[in-house]
Design a protein around this motif. Structure first.
Motif, PDB file in Angstrom:
ATOM      1  N   GLY A 256       0.779  -1.236   0.000  1.00 16.88           N
ATOM      2  CA  GLY A 256       0.000   0.000   0.000  1.00 16.88           C
ATOM      3  C   GLY A 256       0.807   1.280   0.000  1.00 16.88           C
ATOM      4  N   GLY A 257       2.143   1.172   0.055  1.00 15.97           N
ATOM      5  CA  GLY A 257       2.967   2.372   0.127  1.00 15.97           C
ATOM      6  C   GLY A 257       2.803   3.313  -1.047  1.00 15.97           C
ATOM      7  N   SER A 258       2.385   2.800  -2.194  1.00 11.44           N
ATOM      8  CA  SER A 258       2.269   3.645  -3.391  1.00 11.44           C
ATOM      9  C   SER A 258       1.151   4.677  -3.296  1.00 11.44           C
ATOM     10  CB  SER A 258       2.055   2.769  -4.636  1.00 11.44           C
ATOM     11  OG  SER A 258       3.204   1.983  -4.892  1.00 11.44           O
ATOM     12  N   VAL A 259       0.235   4.533  -2.330  1.00  5.43           N
ATOM     13  CA  VAL A 259      -0.802   5.552  -2.185  1.00  5.43           C
ATOM     14  C   VAL A 259      -0.216   6.877  -1.712  1.00  5.43           C
ATOM     15  CG1 VAL A 259      -2.581   3.822  -1.697  1.00  5.43           C
ATOM     16  CG2 VAL A 259      -1.461   4.992   0.203  1.00  5.43           C
ATOM     17  N   VAL A 260       1.072   6.883  -1.357  1.00  8.81           N
ATOM     18  CA  VAL A 260       1.741   8.113  -0.944  1.00  8.81           C
ATOM     19  C   VAL A 260       1.697   9.173  -2.039  1.00  8.81           C
ATOM     20  CG1 VAL A 260       4.081   7.512  -1.726  1.00  8.81           C
ATOM     21  CG2 VAL A 260       3.782   8.937   0.311  1.00  8.81           C
ATOM     22  N   PHE A 261       1.542   8.755  -3.291  1.00  5.01           N
ATOM     23  CA  PHE A 261       1.479   9.709  -4.400  1.00  5.01           C
ATOM     24  C   PHE A 261       0.136  10.438  -4.478  1.00  5.01           C
ATOM     25  CE2 PHE A 261       4.891   6.935  -5.995  1.00  5.01           C
ATOM     26  CZ  PHE A 261       5.817   7.881  -6.379  1.00  5.01           C
ATOM     27  N   SER A 262      -0.900   9.854  -3.921  1.00  2.00           N
ATOM     28  CA  SER A 262      -2.262  10.371  -4.076  1.00  2.00           C
ATOM     29  C   SER A 262      -2.620  11.371  -2.980  1.00  2.00           C
ATOM     30  CB  SER A 262      -3.255   9.204  -4.054  1.00  2.00           C
ATOM     31  OG  SER A 262      -4.580   9.678  -3.941  1.00  2.00           O
ATOM     32  N   LYS A 263      -3.030  12.552  -3.366  1.00  2.00           N
ATOM     33  CA  LYS A 263      -3.486  13.541  -2.384  1.00  2.00           C
ATOM     34  C   LYS A 263      -4.762  13.054  -1.696  1.00  2.00           C
ATOM     35  CE  LYS A 263      -1.488  17.580  -4.685  1.00  2.00           C
ATOM     36  NZ  LYS A 263      -1.752  18.873  -5.353  1.00  2.00           N
ATOM     37  N   SER A 266      -3.572   9.403   0.360  1.00  3.96           N
ATOM     38  CA  SER A 266      -2.383   9.344   1.210  1.00  3.96           C
ATOM     39  C   SER A 266      -2.713   9.510   2.688  1.00  3.96           C
ATOM     40  CB  SER A 266      -1.363  10.401   0.785  1.00  3.96           C
ATOM     41  OG  SER A 266      -1.913  11.701   0.858  1.00  3.96           O
ATOM     42  N   ARG A 267      -3.943   9.939   2.984  1.00  6.33           N
ATOM     43  CA  ARG A 267      -4.377  10.021   4.388  1.00  6.33           C
ATOM     44  C   ARG A 267      -4.298   8.650   5.060  1.00  6.33           C
ATOM     45  NH1 ARG A 267      -9.178   7.626   3.843  1.00  6.33           N
ATOM     46  NH2 ARG A 267     -10.248   7.838   1.847  1.00  6.33           N
ATOM     47  N   LEU A 268      -4.355   7.594   4.280  1.00  5.98           N
ATOM     48  CA  LEU A 268      -4.225   6.241   4.829  1.00  5.98           C
ATOM     49  C   LEU A 268      -2.871   6.035   5.498  1.00  5.98           C
ATOM     50  CD1 LEU A 268      -5.772   4.280   1.816  1.00  5.98           C
ATOM     51  CD2 LEU A 268      -6.802   4.491   4.092  1.00  5.98           C
ATOM     52  N   LEU A 269      -1.890   6.852   5.105  1.00  8.13           N
ATOM     53  CA  LEU A 269      -0.531   6.725   5.619  1.00  8.13           C
ATOM     54  C   LEU A 269      -0.227   7.744   6.708  1.00  8.13           C
ATOM     55  CD1 LEU A 269       1.335   6.212   2.204  1.00  8.13           C
ATOM     56  CD2 LEU A 269       0.822   4.466   3.905  1.00  8.13           C
ATOM     57  N   LYS A 348      10.450   9.289 -14.007  1.00  4.57           N
ATOM     58  CA  LYS A 348      10.826  10.428 -14.855  1.00  4.57           C
ATOM     59  C   LYS A 348       9.787  10.646 -15.951  1.00  4.57           C
ATOM     60  CE  LYS A 348      14.084  13.461 -16.225  1.00  4.57           C
ATOM     61  NZ  LYS A 348      14.544  14.593 -15.366  1.00  4.57           N
ATOM     62  N   ALA A 349       9.294   9.547 -16.526  1.00  5.82           N
ATOM     63  CA  ALA A 349       8.317   9.638 -17.615  1.00  5.82           C
ATOM     64  C   ALA A 349       6.932  10.038 -17.119  1.00  5.82           C
ATOM     65  CB  ALA A 349       8.235   8.299 -18.343  1.00  5.82           C
ATOM     66  N   ARG A 350       6.498   9.475 -16.008  1.00  3.98           N
ATOM     67  CA  ARG A 350       5.132   9.717 -15.512  1.00  3.98           C
ATOM     68  C   ARG A 350       5.037  10.950 -14.625  1.00  3.98           C
ATOM     69  NH1 ARG A 350       2.078   6.359 -18.756  1.00  3.98           N
ATOM     70  NH2 ARG A 350       2.944   4.244 -18.760  1.00  3.98           N
ATOM     71  N   GLY A 351       6.100  11.223 -13.876  1.00  7.68           N
ATOM     72  CA  GLY A 351       6.067  12.336 -12.937  1.00  7.68           C
ATOM     73  C   GLY A 351       5.183  12.043 -11.736  1.00  7.68           C
ATOM     74  N   ASP A 352       5.302  12.878 -10.713  1.00  8.82           N
ATOM     75  CA  ASP A 352       4.474  12.692  -9.521  1.00  8.82           C
ATOM     76  C   ASP A 352       2.995  12.701  -9.858  1.00  8.82           C
ATOM     77  OD1 ASP A 352       6.845  12.733  -8.130  1.00  8.82           O
ATOM     78  OD2 ASP A 352       6.518  14.664  -7.175  1.00  8.82           O
ATOM     79  N   SER A 353       2.602  13.613 -10.730  1.00  4.65           N
ATOM     80  CA  SER A 353       1.173  13.757 -11.052  1.00  4.65           C
ATOM     81  C   SER A 353       0.650  12.555 -11.818  1.00  4.65           C
ATOM     82  CB  SER A 353       0.928  15.041 -11.847  1.00  4.65           C
ATOM     83  OG  SER A 353       1.656  15.026 -13.069  1.00  4.65           O
ATOM     84  N   GLY A 354       1.471  12.019 -12.723  1.00  5.08           N
ATOM     85  CA  GLY A 354       1.041  10.841 -13.476  1.00  5.08           C
ATOM     86  C   GLY A 354       0.887   9.622 -12.583  1.00  5.08           C
ATOM     87  N   LEU A 355       1.792   9.459 -11.624  1.00  9.23           N
ATOM     88  CA  LEU A 355       1.689   8.336 -10.700  1.00  9.23           C
ATOM     89  C   LEU A 355       0.504   8.522  -9.760  1.00  9.23           C
ATOM     90  CD1 LEU A 355       5.472   7.744  -9.911  1.00  9.23           C
ATOM     91  CD2 LEU A 355       4.004   6.488 -11.491  1.00  9.23           C
TER      92      LEU A 355
END
Length: 475
Positions: A256-263, A266-269, A348-355
Motif C-alpha cells: 500500500g505504500g504507493s498511495v503516498v502519491f495520491s493527495k 495518502s491520508r491512509l498513511l 521520470k516519464a510519468r512524474g508525480d502527477s502521473g503516478l
C-alpha cells in the motif's frame, strides 16, 4: 543483436506486449513437461532454441492481460520495461560508483525523492531483492539500534528478542525471525480489528507481557496495506506505543505504500513519518518490473553502521572520487542489480502527477467493483468497506442461494472458490486469488486486486463480474 529482435518478435506474436487471446493456456505440470523440450546438454540448433522459447512464452501467464487480478502485482509499465532492458544491457553492479556511475546517481535520486514522500527528511535507503528482504533489513536495524555490540559479539548470552506484528501482516516477519536467530516463537501476532488493522491496545498488552517474562521488545511491524484485506494500521497510535516503550517501529508498505502519491488517499498513511523504517515495492501497485523494492530509514548512517564490512577490494578509501557515493557496504548483498533505473525511468516519464493519477484511477475502479457487487445476487462481501484496492468476496452459485447459512452451507461455499478459479483459468479470461482467513473464521473467499498496470476501465470491470457469474452460477 539479432537475438533481441527475435525475442521482441516472439513477444509480439504471442500477444505479450499487447495482450491478445487468453490470459493463459493452462497445462498440468506433467503435460507441460512433455510439450517443452527443456533438456540441457548438447547445444540446440537455432530453430529448436527459438521454437522452445516461443512455446515457453505461449505457456506463460500474460500478466499484462487485464484479467490478471491474482496477485499484488500486474502488468509492467512500458517505461519501467525500457529502464529494465537498459539496466540488463549495461550488465553492471550497483555496489560502487566506479562500475555504475550514472546508475548510482539514479539510485540516490530515487531514494532521496522516496524519503521526502514518507517524511524521512534526513534519512537513507537502499534497493533490495524483494519486500521480504526489505522487512528483514528493518529487523536488523532494530536489533543493531538496541544493541550495537551484537554485530561483533552475536546473540549468544543476549536475552530473547521479541517482534510484534499483526495477525494479518505478511509472513516475512516470521521467516525473518528464523533467519536472524530470533526464533519464530518470539514473533507475537497481535490481534486485529474486523478490517484487519492492528489493535494498539492489544499491542501494548503484548509488550507488557514480554517485559514481565524478561524478554526484550525489539521491533513492531505495522502494515500499510495488508496482503489479503488491504488494511492500513493506525500509525499514529502505534507510534505512541512504540515511543512509550522505546521500540523500533517498522512499516511494511510493500503493497500500500504507493498511495503516498495520491493527495486523496495518502491520508491512509497518516503518521508514517514517525516510523523508523519503511519498506516499499513499486513493482506492486505501480507496475515497475519485478523486482523493484527498497528499504527507507529515518536515521542517516544507520544502514552503513549496521552492515558495513569494509571489503578492501571494493570499498577502498583512496579512490579517485568521493567514496561516499559507493553504496554497497550498506547492503547485506555484495552483487546487487541496478534496480533503481527502471523506477527512475518510470518516475521520470510519468512524474508525480502521473503516478498520482494512476493510483487514483486504480482506487476508483476498486470502489466501482465494490459497489457493483454490493447488492448483486450471487456475490457476498467479506467486509462492507476496504481501504486499498483489495476487494474480498464470496461467490454463491444458484443452488446455494437463499439457503440457511449454517456450517454445512459454509463448507459448500468453501469449495466454490477453488473450482470457480479452475474454470476461470481454463477459460483463459481471469485469474483471481482466493484464500481462507482462519484467525477470523472466514472460509475460502476471492481477493480481487486491481493495480495501476495494465490500465482498465469500468466496462472491463463489468465484464469481470459477468464472467464470474457466467462461469460460477451453475457450480
Amino acid at each position: 543483436m539479432e537475438s533481441l529482435k527475435r525475442v521482441v518478435a516472439i513477444l509480439e506474436e504471442e500477444g505479450v506486449v499487447e495482450p491478445v487471446g487468453p490470459l493463459l493456456l493452462f497445462r498440468q505440470p506433467q503435460q507441460l513437461q512433455a510439450e517443452l523440450d527443456l533438456s540441457l546438454g548438447d547445444a540446440a540448433k537455432e530453430d529448436e532454441l527459438w521454437d522452445c522459447l516461443k512455446k515457453i512464452t505461449r505457456h506463460s501467464v500474460k500478466t499484462r492481460h487485464p484479467g490478471f487480478l491474482n496477485q499484488l502485482y500486474g502488468g509492467l509499465d512500458e517505461y519501467g520495461l525500457a529502464g529494465e532492458l537498459l539496466a540488463s544491457a549495461l550488465n553492471t553492479n550497483q555496489y560502487t560508483y566506479e562500475v555504475a556511475p550514472s546508475l548510482t546517481l539514479c539510485e540516490m535520486e530515487v531514494i532521496k525523492r522516496a524519503l521526502s514522500l514518507v517524511g524521512f527528511n534526513n534519512g537513507d535507503g537502499i534497493f533490495t531483492p524483494g519486500g521480504s528482504i526489505s522487512n528483514m533489513y528493518g529487523l536488523v536495524l532494530a536489533r543493531y539500534k538496541k544493541y550495537p555490540e551484537i554485530k561483533e559479539k552475536g546473540i549468544a548470552g543476549m536475552p530473547p528478542f521479541v517482534i510484534y506484528t499483526s495477525q494479518d501482516a505478511h509472513y516475512s516477519m516470521t521467516k525473518g525471525s528464523h533467519w536472524l536467530g530470533i526464533g519464530t516463537d518470539n514473533v507475537i501476532k497481535v490481534k486485529t480489528d474486523q478490517r484487519g488493522r492492528m489493535l494498539p491496545s492489544a499491542l501494548e498488552e503484548a509488550i507488557e507481557l514480554t517485559l514481565a517474562q524478561g524478554k526484550v521488545p525489539m521491533a513492531v511491524n505495522s502494515t500499510a496495506g495488508t496482503t489479503v484485506l488491504g488494511a492500513f494500521d493506525n500509525f499514529q497510535e502505534i507510534a505512541d506505543v512504540c515511543e512509550k516503550y522505546g521500540i523500533w517501529m517498522h512499516i511494511d508498505g510493500c503493497w500500500g505504500g504507493s498511495v503516498v502519491f495520491s493527495k486523496k488517499h495518502s491520508r491512509l498513511l497518516k503518521g508514517i513519518e514517525r516510523a523508523d523504517s519503511f519498506s516499499w515495492n513499486p513493482h506492486k501497485m505501480l507496475g515497475a518490473p519485478l523486482q523493484c523494492s527498497m528499504i527507507l530509514v529515518k536515521e542517516k548512517g544507520l544502514l552503513n553502521a549496521a552492515n558495513r564490512a569494509g571489503a578492501t577490494y571494493l570499498f577502498q578509501q583512496d579512490k579517485m572520487y568521493d567514496v561516499s557515493f559507493d553504496s554497497g557496504d550498506k547492503s547485506v548483498q555484495c552483487g546487487r542489480k541496478t534496480d533503481a533505473l527502471k523506477l527512475w525511468t518510470l518516475w521520470k516519464a510519468r512524474g508525480d502527477s502521473g503516478l498520482a493519477r494512476a493510483v487514483d484511477d486504480t482506487m476508483h475502479l476498486s470502489r466501482y467493483f465494490l459497489e457493483k457487487i454490493r447488492d448483486r445476487i450471487g456475490f457476498k462481501l467479506v467486509l462492507e468497506e476496504f481501504q486499498c484496492t483489495n476487494i474480498c468476496f464470496w461467490y454463491i452459485p444458484m443452488r446455494l442461494r437463499n439457503k440457511t447459512e449454517d456450517q454445512a452451507w459454509w463448507e459448500q461455499v468453501h469449495a466454490v472458490a477453488p473450482k470457480l478459479k479452475e474454470k476461470m483459468v481454463l477459460d483463459g479470461c481471469l485469474m483471481i486469488g482466493y484464500q481462507p482467513l482462519d484467525h477470523k473464521n472466514l472460509r475460502n473467499f476471492f481477493r480481487l486486486v486491481i493495480t495501476c498496470r495494465p490500465e482498465r476501465d469500468e466496462a472491463f470491470i463489468d465484464s469481470v463480474i459477468e464472467n464470474i457469474d457466467r462461469l460460477g452460477r451453475d457450480l
